[in-house]
Design an enzyme around this catalytic site. Structure first.
Site, PDB file in Angstrom:
ATOM      1  N   SER A   1       0.824  -1.206   0.000  1.00 14.87           N
ATOM      2  CA  SER A   1       0.000   0.000   0.000  1.00 14.87           C
ATOM      3  C   SER A   1       0.853   1.250   0.000  1.00 14.87           C
ATOM      4  O   SER A   1       0.408   2.306  -0.409  1.00 14.87           O
ATOM      5  CB  SER A   1      -0.843   0.059   1.266  1.00 14.87           C
ATOM      6  OG  SER A   1      -1.691  -1.027   1.339  1.00 14.87           O
TER       7      SER A   1
ATOM      8  N   HIS B   1      -0.921  -2.551  -7.083  1.00 19.36           N
ATOM      9  CA  HIS B   1      -1.644  -2.339  -5.827  1.00 19.36           C
ATOM     10  C   HIS B   1      -3.154  -2.545  -5.975  1.00 19.36           C
ATOM     11  O   HIS B   1      -3.838  -1.745  -6.623  1.00 19.36           O
ATOM     12  CB  HIS B   1      -1.341  -0.904  -5.323  1.00 19.36           C
ATOM     13  CG  HIS B   1      -2.018  -0.580  -4.037  1.00 19.36           C
ATOM     14  ND1 HIS B   1      -2.666   0.608  -3.818  1.00 19.36           N
ATOM     15  CD2 HIS B   1      -2.175  -1.305  -2.894  1.00 19.36           C
ATOM     16  CE1 HIS B   1      -3.177   0.603  -2.595  1.00 19.36           C
ATOM     17  NE2 HIS B   1      -2.892  -0.544  -2.028  1.00 19.36           N
TER      18      HIS B   1
ATOM     19  N   GLU C   1      -3.599  -0.028  -8.989  1.00 19.45           N
ATOM     20  CA  GLU C   1      -2.599   0.987  -9.331  1.00 19.45           C
ATOM     21  C   GLU C   1      -1.297   0.286  -9.733  1.00 19.45           C
ATOM     22  O   GLU C   1      -0.775  -0.527  -8.975  1.00 19.45           O
ATOM     23  CB  GLU C   1      -2.335   1.906  -8.130  1.00 19.45           C
ATOM     24  CG  GLU C   1      -3.542   2.770  -7.780  1.00 19.45           C
ATOM     25  CD  GLU C   1      -3.399   3.485  -6.438  1.00 19.45           C
ATOM     26  OE1 GLU C   1      -3.803   4.649  -6.347  1.00 19.45           O
ATOM     27  OE2 GLU C   1      -2.895   2.862  -5.472  1.00 19.45           O
TER      28      GLU C   1
ATOM     29  N   ASN D   1      -4.693   5.945  -1.821  1.00 14.88           N
ATOM     30  CA  ASN D   1      -4.432   6.025  -0.384  1.00 14.88           C
ATOM     31  C   ASN D   1      -4.097   7.441   0.072  1.00 14.88           C
ATOM     32  O   ASN D   1      -4.299   7.779   1.237  1.00 14.88           O
ATOM     33  CB  ASN D   1      -3.336   5.033   0.034  1.00 14.88           C
ATOM     34  CG  ASN D   1      -3.929   3.649   0.286  1.00 14.88           C
ATOM     35  OD1 ASN D   1      -5.129   3.513   0.464  1.00 14.88           O
ATOM     36  ND2 ASN D   1      -3.096   2.638   0.296  1.00 14.88           N
TER      37      ASN D   1
HETATM   38  N1  3HC Z   1     -15.022 -10.548  -0.336  1.00 14.64           N
HETATM   39  C1  3HC Z   1     -15.534 -10.834  -1.546  1.00 14.64           C
HETATM   40  N2  3HC Z   1     -16.690 -10.324  -1.983  1.00 14.64           N
HETATM   41  C2  3HC Z   1     -17.346  -9.504  -1.144  1.00 14.64           C
HETATM   42  C3  3HC Z   1     -16.866  -9.166   0.134  1.00 14.64           C
HETATM   43  C4  3HC Z   1     -15.646  -9.736   0.531  1.00 14.64           C
HETATM   44  N3  3HC Z   1     -15.057  -9.458   1.696  1.00 14.64           N
HETATM   45  N4  3HC Z   1     -17.731  -8.327   0.727  1.00 14.64           N
HETATM   46  C5  3HC Z   1     -18.737  -8.142  -0.131  1.00 14.64           C
HETATM   47  N5  3HC Z   1     -18.507  -8.848  -1.274  1.00 14.64           N
HETATM   48  C6  3HC Z   1     -19.322  -8.873  -2.464  1.00 14.64           C
HETATM   49  C7  3HC Z   1     -20.625  -9.581  -2.213  1.00 14.64           C
HETATM   50  O1  3HC Z   1     -20.505 -10.952  -2.507  1.00 14.64           O
HETATM   51  C8  3HC Z   1     -21.541  -8.865  -3.196  1.00 14.64           C
HETATM   52  O2  3HC Z   1     -21.309  -9.364  -4.489  1.00 14.64           O
HETATM   53  P1  3HC Z   1     -22.507  -9.377  -5.590  1.00 14.64           P
HETATM   54  O3  3HC Z   1     -23.160  -8.047  -5.564  1.00 14.64           O
HETATM   55  O4  3HC Z   1     -21.810  -9.668  -6.889  1.00 14.64           O
HETATM   56  O5  3HC Z   1     -23.421 -10.477  -5.158  1.00 14.64           O
HETATM   57  C9  3HC Z   1     -21.037  -7.421  -3.213  1.00 14.64           C
HETATM   58  O6  3HC Z   1     -19.655  -7.509  -2.775  1.00 14.64           O
HETATM   59  C10 3HC Z   1     -21.818  -6.535  -2.280  1.00 14.64           C
HETATM   60  O7  3HC Z   1     -21.765  -7.108  -1.000  1.00 14.64           O
HETATM   61  P2  3HC Z   1     -22.823  -6.849   0.173  1.00 14.64           P
HETATM   62  O8  3HC Z   1     -24.167  -6.568  -0.435  1.00 14.64           O
HETATM   63  O9  3HC Z   1     -22.708  -7.964   1.145  1.00 14.64           O
HETATM   64  O10 3HC Z   1     -22.252  -5.625   0.970  1.00 14.64           O
HETATM   65  P3  3HC Z   1     -22.038  -4.157   0.523  1.00 14.64           P
HETATM   66  O11 3HC Z   1     -22.977  -3.751  -0.549  1.00 14.64           O
HETATM   67  O12 3HC Z   1     -21.973  -3.407   1.788  1.00 14.64           O
HETATM   68  O13 3HC Z   1     -20.584  -4.172  -0.121  1.00 14.64           O
HETATM   69  C11 3HC Z   1     -18.294  -3.738  -0.018  1.00 14.64           C
HETATM   70  C12 3HC Z   1     -19.445  -4.515   0.583  1.00 14.64           C
HETATM   71  C13 3HC Z   1     -18.057  -4.232  -1.454  1.00 14.64           C
HETATM   72  C14 3HC Z   1     -17.054  -4.055   0.803  1.00 14.64           C
HETATM   73  C15 3HC Z   1     -18.656  -2.219  -0.034  1.00 14.64           C
HETATM   74  O14 3HC Z   1     -19.034  -1.847   1.259  1.00 14.64           O
HETATM   75  C16 3HC Z   1     -17.529  -1.335  -0.463  1.00 14.64           C
HETATM   76  O15 3HC Z   1     -17.291  -1.159  -1.649  1.00 14.64           O
HETATM   77  N6  3HC Z   1     -16.840  -0.734   0.516  1.00 14.64           N
HETATM   78  C17 3HC Z   1     -15.726   0.161   0.267  1.00 14.64           C
HETATM   79  C18 3HC Z   1     -14.497  -0.646  -0.011  1.00 14.64           C
HETATM   80  C19 3HC Z   1     -13.318   0.219  -0.265  1.00 14.64           C
HETATM   81  O16 3HC Z   1     -13.344   1.433  -0.232  1.00 14.64           O
HETATM   82  N7  3HC Z   1     -12.178  -0.431  -0.543  1.00 14.64           N
HETATM   83  C20 3HC Z   1     -10.925   0.246  -0.728  1.00 14.64           C
HETATM   84  C21 3HC Z   1     -10.225   0.296   0.569  1.00 14.64           C
HETATM   85  S1  3HC Z   1      -8.663   1.080   0.480  1.00 14.64           S
HETATM   86  C22 3HC Z   1      -7.601  -0.164   0.130  1.00 14.64           C
HETATM   87  O17 3HC Z   1      -7.942  -1.292  -0.023  1.00 14.64           O
HETATM   88  C23 3HC Z   1      -6.184   0.227  -0.034  1.00 14.64           C
HETATM   89  C24 3HC Z   1      -5.279  -0.649   0.748  1.00 14.64           C
HETATM   90  O18 3HC Z   1      -3.954  -0.264   0.472  1.00 14.64           O
HETATM   91  C25 3HC Z   1      -5.513  -0.527   2.221  1.00 14.64           C
END
Ligand code: 3HC
Length: 288
Positions: A123, A144, A156, A195
């Protein structure tokens, strides 16, 4: 070399990111060997794939054949030698500690075929910090992914001064093969694009919670309802790992020596208590 020469991918680390990156690559038709020093983590990664795939099929999001192909393409081993010796492309998603990564890159350089690209999913550690531990810096870059990697579309790709354009191009092509949208940064910058933007949001959210203006829950409610983000910053930190927020803050502070870049008191407190979010079942929220 072109993207068509990539057949076998090795993923280092079966943690938060590695287990899903492995599955994503396996579902995209690549032979994937996922390795971790912990057999328990590999067992969990295998269990995840065996649960996740039938659920996708049952939901109508994937065919039975696709699920079977994904499982057949995926294998696990605690042996770095076994995982990397015939890899064409390596994605390192190990712990975010520079010494560990430098040692890994030196080992991978020794083990992997000379044509193999070595990418880090880090990250915040730019690949120039590990490229000089290898004899192939031109084949080292950042790739990334975002959490959860099976869902988030962006990757990225960061080309350092040492990275050849061919390496960056193949990495971009691999993103496309894995159904991702690659964004190509032609220069290294700490935190890359996303990030840095996220850090600005988290910094403000933590400041507001630290001085008692609102609770993490209230701030999350405000952000999701006002800005349309799927998750507020605290729930997101729980998902990505508060330990990671801590390491990122410490590394940034080491670079800038600017006290505002230090992890916030709330993050330091959670880190010390091992309340790292979902992975420890407690963070800003409880997941028992
Ligand atoms: N693993 C795999 N698939 C997942 C999952 C997981 N942990 N969580 C949810 N999903 C899938 C579900 O299966 C569902 O798929 P479908 O629509 O195709 O059936 C879809 O995602 C939606 O899931 P839910 O309805 O259960 O839940 P949400 O609508 O709340 O979605 C989320 C969950 C996708 C995690 C959504 O809340 C989201 O997009 N959150 C923001 C995530 C984000 O910002 N990520 C970036 C973080 S920064 C980063 O990663 C950088 C690093 O360096 C730290």
């Amino acid at each position: 070399m072109t993207i068509d020469d990539i057949k076998t991918i090795c993923v280092i680390g079966a943690g938060t990111m590695g287990h899903q990156i492995s599955l994503c690559a396996a579902l995209s038709g690549y032979k994937v060997k996922c390795t971790d020093i912990s057999q328990e983590m590999l067992d969990k990664a295998g269990q995840f794939a065996r649960t996740y795939l039938p659920e996708r099929v049952a939901k109508g999001k994937m065919t039975q054949e696709q699920a079977e192909l994904g499982l057949a393409n995926l294998s696990f081993t605690t042996s770095l030698e076994e995982a990397a010796q015939d890899a064409d492309f390596i994605i390192e998603a190990a712990v975010e500690k520079i010494d560990v990564k430098r040692q890994l890159f030196a080992d991978l350089d020794r083990i992997a075929p000379s044509h193999a690209i070595l990418a880090t999913n880090s990250s915040f550690i730019v690949s120039s910090k590990v490229a000089d531990a290898t004899r192939r810096p031109d084949k080292v870059c950042n790739m990334h992914f975002f959490n959860p990697p099976l869902v988030m579309k962006l990757v990225e790709v960061v080309q350092g001064n040492h990275t050849s354009p061919e390496t960056a191009q193949i990495t971009m092509d691999l993103c496309e093969k894995m159904g991702k949208t690659g964004v190509w940064l032609k220069k290294e910058i700490y935190g890359f694009l996303v990030n840095r933007i996220l850090a600005a949001i988290n910094h403000e959210a933590l400041f507001l919670a630290d001085i008692g203006i609102a609770s993490p829950e209230e701030i999350d409610t405000a952000v999701t309802n006002a800005l349309g983000h799927p998750m507020g910053p605290f729930r997101l930190m729980d998902m990505t790992g508060i330990d990671l927020s801590y390491y990122i803050g410490m590394e940034l502070y080491k670079e800038t020596r600017d006290p505002k870049d230090k992890p916030s008191p709330l993050v330091v407190e959670k880190y010390a208590k091992r309340e790292w979010g979902r992975k420890t079942k407690k963070g800003f929220y409880s997941y028992e």
